[in-house]
Write a protein that holds these residues in place. Sequence first.
Motif, PDB file in Angstrom:
ATOM      1  N   VAL A 166       0.844  -1.198   0.000  1.00  0.00           N
ATOM      2  CA  VAL A 166       0.000   0.000   0.000  1.00  0.00           C
ATOM      3  C   VAL A 166       0.883   1.253   0.000  1.00  0.00           C
ATOM      4  CG1 VAL A 166      -1.501   1.382   1.500  1.00  0.00           C
ATOM      5  CG2 VAL A 166      -2.031  -1.013   1.098  1.00  0.00           C
TER       6      VAL A 166
ATOM      7  N   ASN B 171       2.778   1.731  -3.364  1.00  0.00           N
ATOM      8  CA  ASN B 171       1.893   2.224  -4.417  1.00  0.00           C
ATOM      9  C   ASN B 171       1.541   3.693  -4.216  1.00  0.00           C
ATOM     10  OD1 ASN B 171       1.891  -0.172  -5.725  1.00  0.00           O
ATOM     11  ND2 ASN B 171      -0.109  -0.854  -4.954  1.00  0.00           N
ATOM     12  N   LEU B 172       1.285   4.031  -2.967  1.00  0.00           N
ATOM     13  CA  LEU B 172       0.915   5.411  -2.670  1.00  0.00           C
ATOM     14  C   LEU B 172       2.043   6.369  -3.038  1.00  0.00           C
ATOM     15  CD1 LEU B 172      -1.467   6.954  -1.379  1.00  0.00           C
ATOM     16  CD2 LEU B 172      -0.167   6.937   0.744  1.00  0.00           C
TER      17      LEU B 172
ATOM     18  N   SER C 265       2.930   7.509  -6.758  1.00  0.00           N
ATOM     19  CA  SER C 265       1.970   8.332  -7.486  1.00  0.00           C
ATOM     20  C   SER C 265       2.262   9.806  -7.229  1.00  0.00           C
ATOM     21  CB  SER C 265       0.561   8.018  -7.004  1.00  0.00           C
ATOM     22  OG  SER C 265       0.417   8.532  -5.700  1.00  0.00           O
ATOM     23  N   ARG C 266       1.365  10.656  -7.683  1.00  0.00           N
ATOM     24  CA  ARG C 266       1.547  12.093  -7.453  1.00  0.00           C
ATOM     25  C   ARG C 266       1.614  12.419  -5.959  1.00  0.00           C
ATOM     26  NH1 ARG C 266      -3.647  15.381  -7.233  1.00  0.00           N
ATOM     27  NH2 ARG C 266      -5.330  13.896  -6.913  1.00  0.00           N
ATOM     28  N   PHE C 267       1.016  11.540  -5.122  1.00  0.00           N
ATOM     29  CA  PHE C 267       1.034  11.818  -3.691  1.00  0.00           C
ATOM     30  C   PHE C 267       2.437  11.663  -3.120  1.00  0.00           C
ATOM     31  CE2 PHE C 267      -3.166  10.362  -4.912  1.00  0.00           C
ATOM     32  CZ  PHE C 267      -3.882  11.505  -4.613  1.00  0.00           C
TER      33      PHE C 267
ATOM     34  N   ARG D   5       5.142  12.136  -4.795  1.00  0.00           N
ATOM     35  CA  ARG D   5       5.906  13.304  -5.253  1.00  0.00           C
ATOM     36  C   ARG D   5       5.590  14.503  -4.375  1.00  0.00           C
ATOM     37  NH1 ARG D   5       4.571  11.104 -10.368  1.00  0.00           N
ATOM     38  NH2 ARG D   5       2.919  12.617 -10.771  1.00  0.00           N
TER      39      ARG D   5
ATOM     40  N   PHE E   5       3.064  25.266  -5.637  1.00  0.00           N
ATOM     41  CA  PHE E   5       2.582  24.403  -6.715  1.00  0.00           C
ATOM     42  C   PHE E   5       1.340  23.626  -6.316  1.00  0.00           C
ATOM     43  CE2 PHE E   5       6.621  25.601  -8.340  1.00  0.00           C
ATOM     44  CZ  PHE E   5       6.293  25.876  -9.655  1.00  0.00           C
ATOM     45  N   GLY E   6       0.587  24.188  -5.431  1.00  0.00           N
ATOM     46  CA  GLY E   6      -0.755  23.677  -5.178  1.00  0.00           C
ATOM     47  C   GLY E   6      -0.851  22.585  -4.138  1.00  0.00           C
TER      48      GLY E   6
ATOM     49  N   ALA F 193       6.740  17.409 -12.926  1.00  0.00           N
ATOM     50  CA  ALA F 193       5.374  16.894 -12.795  1.00  0.00           C
ATOM     51  C   ALA F 193       4.648  17.459 -11.577  1.00  0.00           C
ATOM     52  CB  ALA F 193       5.394  15.365 -12.733  1.00  0.00           C
TER      53      ALA F 193
ATOM     54  N   HIS G 207       0.369  18.509 -10.382  1.00  0.00           N
ATOM     55  CA  HIS G 207      -0.228  17.794  -9.245  1.00  0.00           C
ATOM     56  C   HIS G 207      -1.717  18.082  -9.093  1.00  0.00           C
ATOM     57  CE1 HIS G 207      -0.490  15.974  -5.260  1.00  0.00           C
ATOM     58  NE2 HIS G 207      -1.135  17.055  -4.859  1.00  0.00           N
ATOM     59  N   ILE G 208      -2.091  19.347  -9.062  1.00  0.00           N
ATOM     60  CA  ILE G 208      -3.491  19.681  -8.768  1.00  0.00           C
ATOM     61  C   ILE G 208      -4.414  19.454  -9.962  1.00  0.00           C
ATOM     62  CG2 ILE G 208      -3.387  21.276  -6.814  1.00  0.00           C
ATOM     63  CD1 ILE G 208      -3.473  22.850 -10.055  1.00  0.00           C
TER      64      ILE G 208
ATOM     65  N   MET H  72      -4.392  16.713 -11.632  1.00  0.00           N
ATOM     66  CA  MET H  72      -4.629  15.273 -11.764  1.00  0.00           C
ATOM     67  C   MET H  72      -5.779  14.870 -10.857  1.00  0.00           C
ATOM     68  SD  MET H  72      -0.633  14.257 -11.616  1.00  0.00           S
ATOM     69  CE  MET H  72      -0.781  12.489 -11.816  1.00  0.00           C
ATOM     70  N   SER H  73      -6.566  13.864 -11.308  1.00  0.00           N
ATOM     71  CA  SER H  73      -7.664  13.492 -10.415  1.00  0.00           C
ATOM     72  C   SER H  73      -7.656  12.010 -10.072  1.00  0.00           C
ATOM     73  CB  SER H  73      -9.001  13.939 -10.994  1.00  0.00           C
ATOM     74  OG  SER H  73      -9.137  13.452 -12.299  1.00  0.00           O
ATOM     75  N   ASN H  74      -6.464  11.440  -9.919  1.00  0.00           N
ATOM     76  CA  ASN H  74      -6.414  10.086  -9.349  1.00  0.00           C
ATOM     77  C   ASN H  74      -6.393  10.210  -7.829  1.00  0.00           C
ATOM     78  OD1 ASN H  74      -3.946  11.324  -9.801  1.00  0.00           O
ATOM     79  ND2 ASN H  74      -2.792   9.418  -9.819  1.00  0.00           N
ATOM     80  N   SER H  75      -7.242   9.452  -7.178  1.00  0.00           N
ATOM     81  CA  SER H  75      -7.349   9.566  -5.728  1.00  0.00           C
ATOM     82  C   SER H  75      -6.286   8.701  -5.055  1.00  0.00           C
ATOM     83  CB  SER H  75      -8.723   9.103  -5.283  1.00  0.00           C
ATOM     84  OG  SER H  75      -8.800   7.701  -5.440  1.00  0.00           O
ATOM     85  N   PRO H  76      -6.044   8.916  -3.756  1.00  0.00           N
ATOM     86  CA  PRO H  76      -5.101   8.046  -3.044  1.00  0.00           C
ATOM     87  C   PRO H  76      -5.488   6.569  -3.170  1.00  0.00           C
ATOM     88  CG  PRO H  76      -5.696   9.895  -1.670  1.00  0.00           C
ATOM     89  CD  PRO H  76      -6.541  10.003  -2.898  1.00  0.00           C
TER      90      PRO H  76
ATOM     91  N   ALA I 103      -4.342   5.202  -6.303  1.00  0.00           N
ATOM     92  CA  ALA I 103      -2.902   4.949  -6.258  1.00  0.00           C
ATOM     93  C   ALA I 103      -2.606   3.636  -5.544  1.00  0.00           C
ATOM     94  CB  ALA I 103      -2.198   6.107  -5.565  1.00  0.00           C
ATOM     95  N   ILE I 104      -3.279   3.439  -4.396  1.00  0.00           N
ATOM     96  CA  ILE I 104      -3.012   2.239  -3.605  1.00  0.00           C
ATOM     97  C   ILE I 104      -3.402   0.974  -4.365  1.00  0.00           C
ATOM     98  CG2 ILE I 104      -3.782   0.966  -1.552  1.00  0.00           C
ATOM     99  CD1 ILE I 104      -3.933   3.758  -0.174  1.00  0.00           C
ATOM    100  N   LEU I 105      -4.544   1.039  -5.057  1.00  0.00           N
ATOM    101  CA  LEU I 105      -5.032  -0.148  -5.760  1.00  0.00           C
ATOM    102  C   LEU I 105      -4.506  -0.254  -7.184  1.00  0.00           C
ATOM    103  CD1 LEU I 105      -8.719  -0.004  -4.501  1.00  0.00           C
ATOM    104  CD2 LEU I 105      -6.851  -1.402  -3.625  1.00  0.00           C
ATOM    105  N   CYS I 106      -3.661   0.726  -7.580  1.00  0.00           N
ATOM    106  CA  CYS I 106      -3.112   0.717  -8.943  1.00  0.00           C
ATOM    107  C   CYS I 106      -4.225   0.633  -9.995  1.00  0.00           C
ATOM    108  CB  CYS I 106      -2.178  -0.469  -9.142  1.00  0.00           C
ATOM    109  SG  CYS I 106      -0.547  -0.149  -8.556  1.00  0.00           S
TER     110      CYS I 106
ATOM    111  N   GLU J  17      -1.097   9.113 -14.222  1.00  0.00           N
ATOM    112  CA  GLU J  17       0.344   9.137 -13.986  1.00  0.00           C
ATOM    113  C   GLU J  17       1.107   9.172 -15.304  1.00  0.00           C
ATOM    114  OE1 GLU J  17       2.026   9.568 -11.214  1.00  0.00           O
ATOM    115  OE2 GLU J  17       0.206   9.623 -10.004  1.00  0.00           O
TER     116      GLU J  17
ATOM    117  N   ALA K  78       0.800  12.617 -16.753  1.00  0.00           N
ATOM    118  CA  ALA K  78       1.621  13.601 -16.047  1.00  0.00           C
ATOM    119  C   ALA K  78       3.067  13.503 -16.508  1.00  0.00           C
ATOM    120  CB  ALA K  78       1.530  13.380 -14.544  1.00  0.00           C
TER     121      ALA K  78
END
Lengths: 306, 254, 247
Positions: free
Chosen positions: A170, A173-174, A177-179, A181, A196-197, B103, B107-108, B110-114, B117-120, B128, B131
């Motif tokens: 978990v 994977n997290l 992603s953008r998170f 970064r 940058f938001g 990238a 960031h803002i 993009m609309s993939n949620s956490p 991301a966790i579940l790919c 991703e 981006a």
Amino acid sequence: MDSRIFLAIIAVIVAVSGIFLNSPFLLSMLALAALTLIVTTGLNLLLGFTGQISLGHAGFVALGAYMSALLAIKFSINPWLSIFIATILSSLIGAIIGYPTLKLKSHYLAMATLAIGEVINILIMGTVSITGGPQGLTAIPMLSIFGFTFDDDRKFYFFAWFTALSLLLVSINLTKSRFGRALQAIKSKEIAAEAFGINVHMYKVIIFTLSVSYASLAGGLFAFYIGFISPFSFGILNSIEYVVMVVIGGMGSFFGVLFSTIILSILPNIFSGLKEFWPIADGFLLVFAMMFLPDGLKKLFSWIKQ
Amino acid sequence: MDKTVILKLEHITKNFGGLKAVDDVSLEVKKGQIQSLIGPNGAGKTTLFNIITRIYSKDSGSIHFTNHNLDRYKAHQLIKMGIARTFQNIQLFDEMNIWENVAIGSHIKMSNSPLDAILCTHNNKKWEKQAKEKAIDTLRFLKIDRLAYLYPKEISFGNKRLIELARALVSDPVLLLLDEPASGLNESETSKLLKIIFRIWEKGVTILLIEHDMNLVMNCSHSIAVMDGGKKIAQGMPSYIQNNKKVIKAYLGE
Amino acid sequence: MLGGMIEFFLLQASIPLYLSLIITFFSVSIIASFIYRVFIANAKNSSDLSLIIMTVGIAMILRGSVGVLIDKNAHPVKDFLNFPSVSMFGVSFASQYIIVIAATTILIVSLYFYFSKTFSGKIMQAVAANPLAATLFGVDTKKVKLFSFAISGFVGAMAGAIIVPISFAQYDSGLMFGLKGFAASVVGGFGNNTGALIGGLCIGIAESLSAGYVSSVYKDAVAFVIMIIILFIRPHGIFSSKDIERV
């Protein structure tokens, strides 16, 4: 090499050792290492990726352990459900504490989290009628599911490692992603991240809460596995031990921390005669890492991967 | 409000202790123009930038971006409205490689949620991938896509400035704030930068530029404002500024 | 902690009180400078985070070593004055409190004087505010930092040595004091000596009240609960103005 393949290899090694290891001592030690790994993986998200230190994580482990044990003992709630409720409650407490403290700059944050860990410990020591105080809490039931009880070390070994590696996945994977970064941006340049938001404070609170929930979950599992908890397992030295594992493993490297966690949780058990010296060794490890090896084992791993 | 004005500062004042860093400054930036802000060191230019981007609070005055009062927004909400900036002292994220640094700018968007991301999830992969492609496209626009997989510490100072620029560009800004993009660059790098600024402007981006390099400013600005000692002392076309006595005095002394 | 333990041993060796105090203060201050020179100044990466980690490590080494080399017992230390207690306005309290209050007052006045009136105090503040600018003006920041470590060692030893007659000398006693001092400075507002003093008083009173009315078990938790509440309502402390980070 992709980290997920690496994780799969580790899962296989863990499974094979689980089948072939026959010493209950070794199995139980490794199972406890897996629980510790849950804590250090959460702390790595906070310290390694986001750059925010917590010197009070053992307090949150204690919170999870005591709350889930008490829910199960005093209210006879199903252990799984009580671990779940305890984790949610501790995360809530983590968020409430994290909100004001994460506005602090790093050295103040270190002190504040150290204080929080102490407060939790003092409260547990003090409320003797509920927690048993320094005597500890006993008669915590075993975990079981569909009539299958985790009553021997091998069963729990598999369960603990399954949980730890799932949470590791978990986290990987997290952060891929953008998170991830965003977290690393916060770690290196907060103001630029904000421009940058990235809502820096909100991200810090969320990651703190997440790492608290990891710690609390590990605490809950620990309580039901060992069947006995006392405040002495969750003191400042334990909090610092977690930090040592993350620092030596390499802040921001999940696999480095995986190995440092296993090694550093096994060594004290093997050299149990040197218990007195362990905190000093921890201290030297921290100082040594900061002087010569700021990336910990991370470098080693990026080298292996290539 | 005048539709051609995209950013409007009115009577901005900021004190640091006893020092008036910005003193009653008003400034209008017109849509589709390159507006420059010049002045000697310590004139309050960067402070004004930091006030616009909400890093500093101001003591008085108002800032409007299109028809939004910026007082109601926090620093991290500006990029969503289309305001992006670069920093005078380079603020790259050392632990990420170049494309990841760039990238951050999307960031803002993009609309993939956490949870994605966790579940790919498929959604996560899509965003991703997008981006990364966009970051590399932007690097290509600046002709530095070969740097995508290096780390900030491995690239030259001039290129770091360009990465700063790429990170701001990737967010598709309406208004781009450039804080001394040419400082520390050599002559050939500066002339390359001039071309880049024009290419960005051609895409329809409004630019507010703080700069020391007079040559660069005179060559690219539609309008120049001059600050000295926290005050705005002049504003006008490059030819007007070049011959303005107050400006010459501020730069050369008596 | 070191201050308390060293003081205990010197008194044990029947060294006269004033001499033992001087030896304690200076030896701890030398140890602190040594720590700076050998460890802190040689950190590979001088970010806040790595320095914090390093100081945590050093604290672990110090307290672990004292615990192993000497022992983990709490050692009582004799009051500095000849009479154990004083009574004033109908309240009686231990004589050592007079020493504590007097020493605190002297310390606050001299620190105030040092930072606001002397050149070296101002340089130290300049280095804290903007080390790069201070370097450009020809200040040797390393020297200043070394000196500030020495001072903080000195002050820490002073606190440790004069508190031990009240609280016993023990290998792990420093932590609680440090944390409470921190809580006091949060309540009062960072970088504000008067604020820290008033914050310390507020916390001390709240602690005593809670020990009296609720239970002395939770006494130590009170300071931190107050700290968290203050952080919620006024993140910069009661007496502080917002500080700004320059870009």
